[in-house]
Motif scaffolding. Structure first.
Motif, PDB file in Angstrom:
ATOM      1  N   ILE A  63      20.248  48.556  -3.546  1.00  0.00           N
ATOM      2  CA  ILE A  63      21.129  50.180  -3.069  1.00  0.00           C
ATOM      3  C   ILE A  63      21.412  50.931  -4.360  1.00  0.00           C
ATOM      4  CG2 ILE A  63      22.600  51.276  -1.747  1.00  0.00           C
ATOM      5  CD1 ILE A  63      23.210  48.829  -0.023  1.00  0.00           C
ATOM      6  N   ARG A  74      17.764  55.378  -8.726  1.00  0.00           N
ATOM      7  CA  ARG A  74      16.602  54.983  -8.048  1.00  0.00           C
ATOM      8  C   ARG A  74      15.524  55.230  -8.822  1.00  0.00           C
ATOM      9  NH1 ARG A  74      15.139  59.710  -4.884  1.00  0.00           N
ATOM     10  NH2 ARG A  74      13.345  59.682  -6.437  1.00  0.00           N
ATOM     11  N   SER A  85      15.771  49.527  -1.526  1.00  0.00           N
ATOM     12  CA  SER A  85      16.191  49.271   0.083  1.00  0.00           C
ATOM     13  C   SER A  85      16.954  50.548   0.567  1.00  0.00           C
ATOM     14  CB  SER A  85      16.753  48.320   0.264  1.00  0.00           C
ATOM     15  OG  SER A  85      16.091  47.042  -0.082  1.00  0.00           O
ATOM     16  N   ALA A  86      17.777  51.286  -0.206  1.00  0.00           N
ATOM     17  CA  ALA A  86      18.444  52.545   0.240  1.00  0.00           C
ATOM     18  C   ALA A  86      18.803  53.296  -0.866  1.00  0.00           C
ATOM     19  CB  ALA A  86      19.564  52.272   1.103  1.00  0.00           C
ATOM     20  N   THR A  87      19.203  54.524  -0.911  1.00  0.00           N
ATOM     21  CA  THR A  87      19.659  55.177  -1.985  1.00  0.00           C
ATOM     22  C   THR A  87      20.714  56.189  -1.187  1.00  0.00           C
ATOM     23  OG1 THR A  87      17.665  55.540  -2.968  1.00  0.00           O
ATOM     24  CG2 THR A  87      19.188  57.288  -3.385  1.00  0.00           C
ATOM     25  N   VAL A  88      21.866  56.167  -1.921  1.00  0.00           N
ATOM     26  CA  VAL A  88      23.151  57.121  -1.528  1.00  0.00           C
ATOM     27  C   VAL A  88      23.265  58.228  -2.703  1.00  0.00           C
ATOM     28  CG1 VAL A  88      25.630  57.172  -1.390  1.00  0.00           C
ATOM     29  CG2 VAL A  88      24.350  55.057  -0.446  1.00  0.00           C
ATOM     30  N   GLU A 123      29.498  54.919   3.160  1.00  0.00           N
ATOM     31  CA  GLU A 123      27.856  55.244   3.241  1.00  0.00           C
ATOM     32  C   GLU A 123      27.342  54.114   2.473  1.00  0.00           C
ATOM     33  OE1 GLU A 123      24.867  57.287   4.550  1.00  0.00           O
ATOM     34  OE2 GLU A 123      26.907  57.719   4.924  1.00  0.00           O
ATOM     35  N   LYS A 126      27.145  51.336   5.189  1.00  0.00           N
ATOM     36  CA  LYS A 126      26.349  51.487   6.162  1.00  0.00           C
ATOM     37  C   LYS A 126      24.891  51.020   6.011  1.00  0.00           C
ATOM     38  CE  LYS A 126      28.429  55.766   8.040  1.00  0.00           C
ATOM     39  NZ  LYS A 126      28.411  57.266   8.211  1.00  0.00           N
ATOM     40  N   HIS A 127      24.685  51.295   4.674  1.00  0.00           N
ATOM     41  CA  HIS A 127      23.173  50.899   4.219  1.00  0.00           C
ATOM     42  C   HIS A 127      23.162  49.426   4.075  1.00  0.00           C
ATOM     43  CE1 HIS A 127      21.464  54.789   3.808  1.00  0.00           C
ATOM     44  NE2 HIS A 127      22.370  55.316   3.181  1.00  0.00           N
ATOM     45  N   LYS A 130      22.936  47.702   7.337  1.00  0.00           N
ATOM     46  CA  LYS A 130      21.658  47.842   7.822  1.00  0.00           C
ATOM     47  C   LYS A 130      20.394  46.747   7.211  1.00  0.00           C
ATOM     48  CE  LYS A 130      20.451  52.048   8.930  1.00  0.00           C
ATOM     49  NZ  LYS A 130      20.094  53.419   8.678  1.00  0.00           N
ATOM     50  N   ILE A 131      20.554  46.679   6.111  1.00  0.00           N
ATOM     51  CA  ILE A 131      19.760  45.865   5.549  1.00  0.00           C
ATOM     52  C   ILE A 131      20.109  44.262   5.801  1.00  0.00           C
ATOM     53  CG2 ILE A 131      19.365  44.704   3.114  1.00  0.00           C
ATOM     54  CD1 ILE A 131      19.957  47.475   1.965  1.00  0.00           C
TER      55      ILE A 131
END
Length: 134
Positions: A63, A74, A85-88, A123, A126-127, A130-131
């Motif tokens: 993340i 990222r 996998s995710a970006t905040v 936040e 949350k990611h 989810k992962i």
């Protein structure tokens, strides 16, 4: 890194509040919210060829937490290790004006700014969740 299975890579932006908040939120993940489940990766080391950092990001979910829309963390991860996998993006959560305002040393953060750290950390969680649920 043996017990950790999700990496969190924050920006190292020193020039704006968003960078400070991204680093503090990442640290909160590491030390409190997902202790023993996350590892933080060092962006400067990553950029200068840190093989262990890059290898981790190739093998495990990552993340990225970027202070602004430049998304340096990222972009670096995608360049050297593959898709994240995710970006905040802190500026998307708090607004550009807040995220891009002058840096405040973590020694001098206000209670309101610490609440911003909590909001960004939530936040990230949350990611993370989810992962893990996949």
């Amino acid at each position: 890194m043996a017990n950790s299975n999700i990496g969190v890579l924050s920006c190292s932006g020193e020039e704006c509040l968003g960078g400070t908040i991204s680093r503090l939120a990442t640290r909160k993940m590491l030390e409190e919210l997902r202790k023993d489940q996350t590892v933080t990766l060092c962006l400067p080391l990553y950029l200068t060829g840190g093989e262990e950092e890059r290898a981790f990001a190739k093998e495990y979910p990552v993340i990225t937490v970027d202070g602004c829309s430049k998304c340096c963390a990222r972009r670096a991860t995608e360049k050297y290790s593959g898709k994240v996998s995710a970006t905040v993006i802190v500026s998307h959560i708090l607004g550009e004006d807040i995220a891009l305002c002058k840096t405040v040393s973590s020694k001098y953060l206000t209670e309101e700014q610490y609440k911003m750290v909590d909001k960004v950390a939530a936040e990230i969680c949350k990611h993370f969740d989810k992962i893990v649920s996949k």
